[in-house]
Design a protein around this motif. Sequence first.
Motif, PDB file in Angstrom:
ATOM      1  N   GLY A   1       0.822  -1.211   0.000  1.00 25.34           N
ATOM      2  CA  GLY A   1       0.000   0.000   0.000  1.00 25.34           C
ATOM      3  C   GLY A   1       0.856   1.262   0.000  1.00 25.34           C
ATOM      4  N   GLU A   2       1.977   1.241   0.735  1.00 22.48           N
ATOM      5  CA  GLU A   2       2.871   2.401   0.752  1.00 22.48           C
ATOM      6  C   GLU A   2       3.499   2.632  -0.627  1.00 22.48           C
ATOM      7  OE1 GLU A   2       4.240   1.708   5.402  1.00 22.48           O
ATOM      8  OE2 GLU A   2       5.748   2.017   3.844  1.00 22.48           O
ATOM      9  N   PHE A   3       3.898   1.531  -1.272  1.00 27.88           N
ATOM     10  CA  PHE A   3       4.479   1.679  -2.611  1.00 27.88           C
ATOM     11  C   PHE A   3       3.446   2.199  -3.604  1.00 27.88           C
ATOM     12  CE2 PHE A   3       7.090   1.092  -6.213  1.00 27.88           C
ATOM     13  CZ  PHE A   3       6.297   0.540  -7.206  1.00 27.88           C
ATOM     14  N   ASP A   4       2.233   1.647  -3.551  1.00 32.20           N
ATOM     15  CA  ASP A   4       1.176   2.118  -4.455  1.00 32.20           C
ATOM     16  C   ASP A   4       0.928   3.607  -4.267  1.00 32.20           C
ATOM     17  OD1 ASP A   4      -0.863  -0.919  -4.234  1.00 32.20           O
ATOM     18  OD2 ASP A   4       0.912  -0.431  -5.432  1.00 32.20           O
ATOM     19  N   SER A   5       1.039   4.084  -3.018  1.00 34.50           N
ATOM     20  CA  SER A   5       0.835   5.508  -2.748  1.00 34.50           C
ATOM     21  C   SER A   5       1.908   6.354  -3.419  1.00 34.50           C
ATOM     22  CB  SER A   5       0.837   5.756  -1.234  1.00 34.50           C
ATOM     23  OG  SER A   5       0.721   7.136  -0.945  1.00 34.50           O
ATOM     24  N   VAL A   6       3.163   5.892  -3.366  1.00 33.90           N
ATOM     25  CA  VAL A   6       4.248   6.625  -4.033  1.00 33.90           C
ATOM     26  C   VAL A   6       4.056   6.616  -5.545  1.00 33.90           C
ATOM     27  CG1 VAL A   6       6.748   6.685  -4.435  1.00 33.90           C
ATOM     28  CG2 VAL A   6       5.864   6.121  -2.161  1.00 33.90           C
ATOM     29  N   LEU A   7       3.600   5.480  -6.094  1.00 29.09           N
ATOM     30  CA  LEU A   7       3.344   5.387  -7.535  1.00 29.09           C
ATOM     31  C   LEU A   7       2.251   6.360  -7.951  1.00 29.09           C
ATOM     32  CD1 LEU A   7       3.702   4.028 -10.308  1.00 29.09           C
ATOM     33  CD2 LEU A   7       2.112   2.238  -9.542  1.00 29.09           C
ATOM     34  N   GLN A   8       1.154   6.413  -7.185  1.00 31.27           N
ATOM     35  CA  GLN A   8       0.063   7.317  -7.524  1.00 31.27           C
ATOM     36  C   GLN A   8       0.501   8.780  -7.388  1.00 31.27           C
ATOM     37  OE1 GLN A   8      -3.321   6.295  -8.566  1.00 31.27           O
ATOM     38  NE2 GLN A   8      -2.955   8.363  -9.309  1.00 31.27           N
TER      39      GLN A   8
ATOM     40  N   HIS B   1      -6.062   5.410  -9.197  1.00 34.06           N
ATOM     41  CA  HIS B   1      -6.013   4.106  -8.526  1.00 34.06           C
ATOM     42  C   HIS B   1      -4.866   3.250  -9.087  1.00 34.06           C
ATOM     43  CE1 HIS B   1      -9.774   5.202  -6.687  1.00 34.06           C
ATOM     44  NE2 HIS B   1     -10.363   5.277  -7.872  1.00 34.06           N
ATOM     45  N   ALA B   2      -3.698   3.880  -9.270  1.00 31.10           N
ATOM     46  CA  ALA B   2      -2.536   3.133  -9.765  1.00 31.10           C
ATOM     47  C   ALA B   2      -2.029   2.192  -8.685  1.00 31.10           C
ATOM     48  CB  ALA B   2      -1.421   4.100 -10.182  1.00 31.10           C
ATOM     49  N   GLU B   3      -1.646   0.958  -9.090  1.00 32.65           N
ATOM     50  CA  GLU B   3      -1.183  -0.025  -8.117  1.00 32.65           C
ATOM     51  C   GLU B   3      -0.335  -1.083  -8.810  1.00 32.65           C
ATOM     52  OE1 GLU B   3      -4.473  -2.106  -6.483  1.00 32.65           O
ATOM     53  OE2 GLU B   3      -5.235  -2.810  -8.417  1.00 32.65           O
ATOM     54  N   TYR B   4       0.472  -1.763  -7.988  1.00 32.92           N
ATOM     55  CA  TYR B   4       1.250  -2.903  -8.465  1.00 32.92           C
ATOM     56  C   TYR B   4       0.522  -4.177  -8.051  1.00 32.92           C
ATOM     57  CZ  TYR B   4       4.814  -6.566  -8.417  1.00 32.92           C
ATOM     58  OH  TYR B   4       5.485  -7.753  -8.599  1.00 32.92           O
ATOM     59  N   ASP B   5       0.106  -4.969  -9.029  1.00 36.56           N
ATOM     60  CA  ASP B   5      -0.586  -6.234  -8.782  1.00 36.56           C
ATOM     61  C   ASP B   5       0.476  -7.333  -8.690  1.00 36.56           C
ATOM     62  OD1 ASP B   5      -2.027  -8.546  -8.758  1.00 36.56           O
ATOM     63  OD2 ASP B   5      -3.235  -8.089 -10.541  1.00 36.56           O
ATOM     64  N   GLN B   6       0.825  -7.726  -7.451  1.00 40.70           N
ATOM     65  CA  GLN B   6       1.915  -8.690  -7.282  1.00 40.70           C
ATOM     66  C   GLN B   6       1.531 -10.100  -7.731  1.00 40.70           C
ATOM     67  OE1 GLN B   6       3.026  -9.723  -3.266  1.00 40.70           O
ATOM     68  NE2 GLN B   6       1.083  -8.976  -2.431  1.00 40.70           N
TER      69      GLN B   6
ATOM     70  N   HIS C   1       5.508   2.883 -17.156  1.00 39.62           N
ATOM     71  CA  HIS C   1       6.801   2.238 -16.892  1.00 39.62           C
ATOM     72  C   HIS C   1       7.757   3.224 -16.234  1.00 39.62           C
ATOM     73  CE1 HIS C   1       9.583  -1.190 -18.387  1.00 39.62           C
ATOM     74  NE2 HIS C   1      10.056  -0.662 -17.290  1.00 39.62           N
ATOM     75  N   SER C   2       7.805   4.463 -16.741  1.00 43.29           N
ATOM     76  CA  SER C   2       8.669   5.492 -16.159  1.00 43.29           C
ATOM     77  C   SER C   2       8.269   5.787 -14.722  1.00 43.29           C
ATOM     78  CB  SER C   2       8.598   6.771 -16.993  1.00 43.29           C
ATOM     79  OG  SER C   2       8.943   6.534 -18.322  1.00 43.29           O
ATOM     80  N   ALA C   3       6.969   5.913 -14.506  1.00 41.88           N
ATOM     81  CA  ALA C   3       6.491   6.219 -13.159  1.00 41.88           C
ATOM     82  C   ALA C   3       6.819   5.079 -12.198  1.00 41.88           C
ATOM     83  CB  ALA C   3       4.984   6.474 -13.184  1.00 41.88           C
ATOM     84  N   PHE C   4       6.645   3.824 -12.654  1.00 42.31           N
ATOM     85  CA  PHE C   4       6.975   2.680 -11.807  1.00 42.31           C
ATOM     86  C   PHE C   4       8.459   2.685 -11.429  1.00 42.31           C
ATOM     87  CE2 PHE C   4       6.863  -1.542 -10.109  1.00 42.31           C
ATOM     88  CZ  PHE C   4       8.070  -2.109 -10.481  1.00 42.31           C
ATOM     89  N   THR C   5       9.338   2.926 -12.408  1.00 38.81           N
ATOM     90  CA  THR C   5      10.780   2.883 -12.157  1.00 38.81           C
ATOM     91  C   THR C   5      11.209   3.985 -11.190  1.00 38.81           C
ATOM     92  OG1 THR C   5      11.135   1.965 -14.367  1.00 38.81           O
ATOM     93  CG2 THR C   5      13.042   2.924 -13.260  1.00 38.81           C
ATOM     94  N   THR C   6      10.716   5.214 -11.420  1.00 33.73           N
ATOM     95  CA  THR C   6      11.095   6.310 -10.533  1.00 33.73           C
ATOM     96  C   THR C   6      10.451   6.162  -9.158  1.00 33.73           C
ATOM     97  OG1 THR C   6       9.303   7.654 -11.478  1.00 33.73           O
ATOM     98  CG2 THR C   6      11.497   7.904 -12.433  1.00 33.73           C
ATOM     99  N   ALA C   7       9.211   5.674  -9.109  1.00 36.37           N
ATOM    100  CA  ALA C   7       8.552   5.479  -7.814  1.00 36.37           C
ATOM    101  C   ALA C   7       9.273   4.420  -6.987  1.00 36.37           C
ATOM    102  CB  ALA C   7       7.091   5.090  -8.024  1.00 36.37           C
ATOM    103  N   LEU C   8       9.723   3.344  -7.635  1.00 37.03           N
ATOM    104  CA  LEU C   8      10.459   2.309  -6.913  1.00 37.03           C
ATOM    105  C   LEU C   8      11.747   2.868  -6.337  1.00 37.03           C
ATOM    106  CD1 LEU C   8      10.790  -0.654  -6.083  1.00 37.03           C
ATOM    107  CD2 LEU C   8      11.838  -1.086  -8.324  1.00 37.03           C
ATOM    108  N   ALA C   9      12.451   3.689  -7.131  1.00 36.87           N
ATOM    109  CA  ALA C   9      13.686   4.295  -6.632  1.00 36.87           C
ATOM    110  C   ALA C   9      13.398   5.239  -5.466  1.00 36.87           C
ATOM    111  CB  ALA C   9      14.400   5.038  -7.756  1.00 36.87           C
ATOM    112  N   ARG C  10      12.355   6.078  -5.599  1.00 37.70           N
ATOM    113  CA  ARG C  10      11.999   6.992  -4.501  1.00 37.70           C
ATOM    114  C   ARG C  10      11.631   6.216  -3.240  1.00 37.70           C
ATOM    115  NH1 ARG C  10      10.844  12.364  -5.927  1.00 37.70           N
ATOM    116  NH2 ARG C  10      10.705  12.777  -8.170  1.00 37.70           N
ATOM    117  N   PHE C  11      10.863   5.148  -3.419  1.00 37.84           N
ATOM    118  CA  PHE C  11      10.430   4.342  -2.275  1.00 37.84           C
ATOM    119  C   PHE C  11      11.632   3.755  -1.549  1.00 37.84           C
ATOM    120  CE2 PHE C  11       7.198   1.905  -0.044  1.00 37.84           C
ATOM    121  CZ  PHE C  11       7.880   0.777   0.362  1.00 37.84           C
TER     122      PHE C  11
END
Length: 613
Positions: free
Chosen positions: A461-468, A481-486, A510-520
């Motif tokens: 949930g915390e990661f999804d928040s950073v992605l959104q 409602h952006a989210e990562y479906d594991q 894809h860009s948002a996922f990559t940068t959000a993962l790094a920020r997280f």
Amino acid sequence: MTELQLTHLTYAGSHVPPAQIVFGPELTVIYGTSDTGKSFIVKSVEYMLGGADLTMPPEAEGYTQILLGLLMPDGAPLTLVRAPESNSIHLHNEDLRDQVIRTPDATVTAVHNARSKNSLSIHLLRALGLDDILIRKNEAGGTRPLALTDLLHLSLVTENRMVGQVPPVLRTGTATTRTAELSVMRFLVTGEGDPAVDTGPNAGQRRVHKGQIQLLDQLVIDLSSKLATQENDRQLRDRLIRIRGALEDQSGPLRQVNQAHREAVDSRMDAARELAVLDERLTEVSDLLGRFRLLEAQYRSDLERLAMVNEAGSILGYFKVGTCVFCGAEPEHQQPNHSVEETTQLHAAVEAEAAKTSALLGDLLPTIADLASEETTLLNRRVEAQSDIGVRDQIIAELEGGIALLRSDVEELVEERSAVERELELHERIAELDDKRSRLVGADSVLLTRPTQHIPTSILGEFDSVLQQTLNAWQVPDVDHAEYDQYHAEIRAGGRERAGRGKGVRSVLHSAFTTALARFCIGRDLHHLGFVVLDSPVVTYRDPEPDETPDIPDVEMTSTVVDRFYKDMLSFPGQAVVIENGDPPTKVLSEATTYHFTGAGGRRAGFFPTPLH
């Protein structure tokens, strides 16, 4: 948490100017005309960090070394040197940015091998404190060590992967690697690896072992046919040591001759500067002499005229009767001694003027003499300076001939060293295949309880928040409602899977996922490489239009999303490299490190320098 930082990418060769990009510590933007080498930079970075292959463009002809500069987690510099089509990477514990001929501090293989400690992956993961991390590799619960490529594909995104339909968290999209790729994502967001469990292949995997063994045998035969000599591994390594010793011996004289050449060139430049000063002063002195000699002639002419006036006045005043030639008085108005008085006054005036002119001439003559003497001295020194320049030109020409001979010897040794290294790489690859074959022959499987691989709901949930938050910051529409479906390893936004969107939205997600993962990860002190490299993250996106059909191709994106994207990247907590076609906003040009590739005829045509004709 420890991280890496890219410092530069350099292509070098013996007879070509270096092709180089220096990365800024924060945001670097490389933009401009298509087909100028922008995407090639991304592929080169990937290749230097363990990529399997790299297709060289025609512009790369003559470049024999690729250098990637890194700053290690402790701040120390490290330069990776790799040749095209080579599996060996030379490590130098310093910041090198030109062709390298010195002996490396270490040599590793670009191919990751869990049983070998001599790979780039192991070297860098050890520096990051990740060399002991295990990830789950199959449904039976078996584990393997984490590899650099597991992390790299989540930090570096090529243009094809950016718009591709394979989910960002998956590197290959194949079923055999899916478990490991999901486990890497879990490790990054939780900081927890998998328990050490050593299981052999399961029943299904054992069924394909026979075919794999036959394939390995054929690969060994093919590689053996490429060996150019009958030398074994030890003989090749001994020859490599001798070649490196010879290179060290040749490098010393070459450095000395290069130093002598630099000193001769500097001395010649000093002499040329002195000659320029002499010429300038000679021009000034010659000009002054010309002016002063004209003035001298004028003074002498004035004195001659004054003497003539004095003499003529006396004659006219005494011998001519009639109107006074001095004052114009008629005879009846003249006193008896009138002519004598007028003549006396004229004589006094002429004498006074002559004395004044003589004094000026007397002051001028020494100055003319001094300038004439200085001119002679300058002319003599100018002849000496020209002679000095000629001598230095001859010395420089002789040194350049010596440099050419020494460089030729060094290049022959470098070429021989490369041939030996290629032979050793083939031997190493054959040994790796033999090792894999041995493990397949004796492999067995033990089925264990399936370990958990799921990301806890709170962390997800915390990661999804950073992605959104990232997508909101870029003001991308229709991605709420952006989210990562594991469970499906997929990104969902706006009620749709990323794979089902147009390629413009796929690239943005894809860009948002990559940068959000790094920020997280960076924001929570979790492990991450510390940088992201994004090739064409938003170039194909556009805002949706009314009644738009899915068949309409993507076009250039609107400036709103572009501006917001770059504004957000300026505050990115790690290092970011962005490759785009369009011009970034003015604020980015002033605050980020930028490179503008203009194509033919521009200030910088592309990554590789334009050949001179």
